[in-house]
Design a protein around this motif. Structure first.
Motif, PDB file in Angstrom:
ATOM      1  N   ARG A 138       0.822  -1.220   0.000  1.00 17.99           N
ATOM      2  CA  ARG A 138       0.000   0.000   0.000  1.00 17.99           C
ATOM      3  C   ARG A 138       0.853   1.267   0.000  1.00 17.99           C
ATOM      4  O   ARG A 138       0.330   2.365   0.144  1.00 17.99           O
ATOM      5  N   LEU A 139       2.142   1.108  -0.168  1.00 13.43           N
ATOM      6  CA  LEU A 139       3.053   2.229  -0.001  1.00 13.43           C
ATOM      7  C   LEU A 139       2.791   3.351  -0.993  1.00 13.43           C
ATOM      8  O   LEU A 139       2.812   4.530  -0.635  1.00 13.43           O
ATOM      9  N   ASP A 140       2.527   3.015  -2.252  1.00 10.64           N
ATOM     10  CA  ASP A 140       2.301   4.057  -3.249  1.00 10.64           C
ATOM     11  C   ASP A 140       1.095   4.925  -2.878  1.00 10.64           C
ATOM     12  O   ASP A 140       1.131   6.153  -3.023  1.00 10.64           O
ATOM     13  N   GLU A 141       0.030   4.301  -2.394  1.00 12.22           N
ATOM     14  CA  GLU A 141      -1.158   5.060  -2.001  1.00 12.22           C
ATOM     15  C   GLU A 141      -0.869   5.932  -0.789  1.00 12.22           C
ATOM     16  O   GLU A 141      -1.284   7.094  -0.734  1.00 12.22           O
ATOM     17  N   VAL A 142      -0.137   5.384   0.177  1.00 12.87           N
ATOM     18  CA  VAL A 142       0.222   6.156   1.364  1.00 12.87           C
ATOM     19  C   VAL A 142       1.052   7.375   0.977  1.00 12.87           C
ATOM     20  O   VAL A 142       0.793   8.495   1.428  1.00 12.87           O
ATOM     21  N   VAL A 143       2.047   7.166   0.131  1.00 18.03           N
ATOM     22  CA  VAL A 143       2.913   8.261  -0.302  1.00 18.03           C
ATOM     23  C   VAL A 143       2.106   9.312  -1.067  1.00 18.03           C
ATOM     24  O   VAL A 143       2.302  10.521  -0.883  1.00 18.03           O
ATOM     25  N   GLY A 144       1.196   8.875  -1.915  1.00 18.74           N
ATOM     26  CA  GLY A 144       0.364   9.816  -2.652  1.00 18.74           C
ATOM     27  C   GLY A 144      -0.460  10.693  -1.730  1.00 18.74           C
ATOM     28  O   GLY A 144      -0.578  11.908  -1.952  1.00 18.74           O
ATOM     29  N   ASN A 145      -1.010  10.105  -0.680  1.00 18.05           N
ATOM     30  CA  ASN A 145      -1.792  10.879   0.272  1.00 18.05           C
ATOM     31  C   ASN A 145      -0.923  11.843   1.074  1.00 18.05           C
ATOM     32  O   ASN A 145      -1.336  12.971   1.361  1.00 18.05           O
ATOM     33  N   ILE A 146       0.273  11.408   1.431  1.00 20.07           N
ATOM     34  CA  ILE A 146       1.200  12.288   2.149  1.00 20.07           C
ATOM     35  C   ILE A 146       1.590  13.475   1.273  1.00 20.07           C
ATOM     36  O   ILE A 146       1.627  14.620   1.740  1.00 20.07           O
ATOM     37  N   ARG A 147       1.879  13.209   0.012  1.00 21.43           N
ATOM     38  CA  ARG A 147       2.254  14.291  -0.899  1.00 21.43           C
ATOM     39  C   ARG A 147       1.129  15.306  -1.040  1.00 21.43           C
ATOM     40  O   ARG A 147       1.356  16.516  -1.018  1.00 21.43           O
ATOM     41  N   ALA A 148      -0.089  14.819  -1.173  1.00 20.02           N
ATOM     42  CA  ALA A 148      -1.225  15.715  -1.365  1.00 20.02           C
ATOM     43  C   ALA A 148      -1.508  16.557  -0.128  1.00 20.02           C
ATOM     44  O   ALA A 148      -1.895  17.728  -0.236  1.00 20.02           O
ATOM     45  N   ALA A 149      -1.301  15.973   1.053  1.00 19.27           N
ATOM     46  CA  ALA A 149      -1.668  16.658   2.289  1.00 19.27           C
ATOM     47  C   ALA A 149      -0.550  17.532   2.856  1.00 19.27           C
ATOM     48  O   ALA A 149      -0.824  18.587   3.448  1.00 19.27           O
ATOM     49  N   LEU A 150       0.716  17.123   2.649  1.00 21.98           N
ATOM     50  CA  LEU A 150       1.822  17.795   3.339  1.00 21.98           C
ATOM     51  C   LEU A 150       2.845  18.436   2.401  1.00 21.98           C
ATOM     52  O   LEU A 150       3.680  19.220   2.851  1.00 21.98           O
TER      53      LEU A 150
END
Length: 221
Positions: A138-150
């Motif tokens: 699930r790492l790609d999805e987690v990273v995508g959400n981190i990029r969008a939020a932070l």
């Protein structure tokens, strides 16, 4: 043929523990499952009356077999759910820090509903540490959400020792890998209470610095 959802039943003691909010289900607490689980499975746990109890990340090789994400009423764990979970997590940190402190923990594992996952900030560098292999798929999805939020300028992946070999062999992920941005030339700097500190985000212990000692450092100051 679609693979059926992984369904588990646990001991009565484990049911009570899960209802109390404990985020772990140990392998010896599982008394029945409908099929052999895989690393990327979400496991749905049912109680003795066949009612939904919890859902979590399944790790077939760990003694902590399920890391609970949600208990109570049935919930669909999809992209919108993950985005909402991250938004709730970050909202807990709002108003806690000013411009004099830009080093702090953004996601605190089980305490924030992200079992086995930690995200620390060091100014514009963020360090994501995983303690269970269940996050790797699930790492790609987690990273995508981190990029969008932070909007991090740099994002570093750190891996617990027990999952490093698996991460490298099956997922081509390495401890200290850059997920975003350029490799730092040395320790990164950040501010805490107006004082400048350094963190070795690539090879340092944990994520590179002991952010949990902030209050003690303020006392010493």
């Amino acid at each position: 043929v679609p693979i059926p959802r992984l369904r588990l039943r646990v001991t009565s003691t484990a049911e009570t523990i899960i209802r109390s909010g404990h985020p772990w289900v140990f392998a010896n607490s599982i008394r029945d499952q409908n099929r052999a689980g895989q690393l990327d499975d979400l496991a749905v746990i049912f109680d003795r009356n066949d009612k939904f109890l919890a859902i979590g990340l399944f790790d077939p090789e760990s003694p902590i077999r399920v890391r609970v994400l949600h208990t109570g009423k049935p919930m669909t764990i999809d992209a919108i759910w993950w985005q909402g979970r991250l938004k709730q997590t970050l909202a807990r940190r709002e108003e806690l820090f000013d411009a004099q402190t830009n080093g702090y923990r953004c996601i605190h594992g089980e305490s924030d509903g992200w079992p086995g996952l930690v995200l620390d900030r060091y100014d514009t560098t963020f360090v994501l540490k995983l303690y269970t292999a269940a996050w790797l798929s699930r790492l790609d999805e987690v990273v995508g959400n981190i990029r969008a939020a932070l909007h991090p300028q740099r994002l570093v992946l750190r891996l617990s020792r027990n999952i490093q070999s698996l991460a490298t062999e099956q997922f081509h992920r390495d401890d200290g890998q850059l997920l975003l941005g350029e490799k730092p030339g040395g320790p990164v700097t950040f501010l805490e209470s107006g004082l400048r500190f350094e963190a070795d985000v690539l090879q340092g212990q944990k994520t590179g610095f002991f952010l949990d000692q902030r209050e003690n450092r303020r006392c010493v100051e």
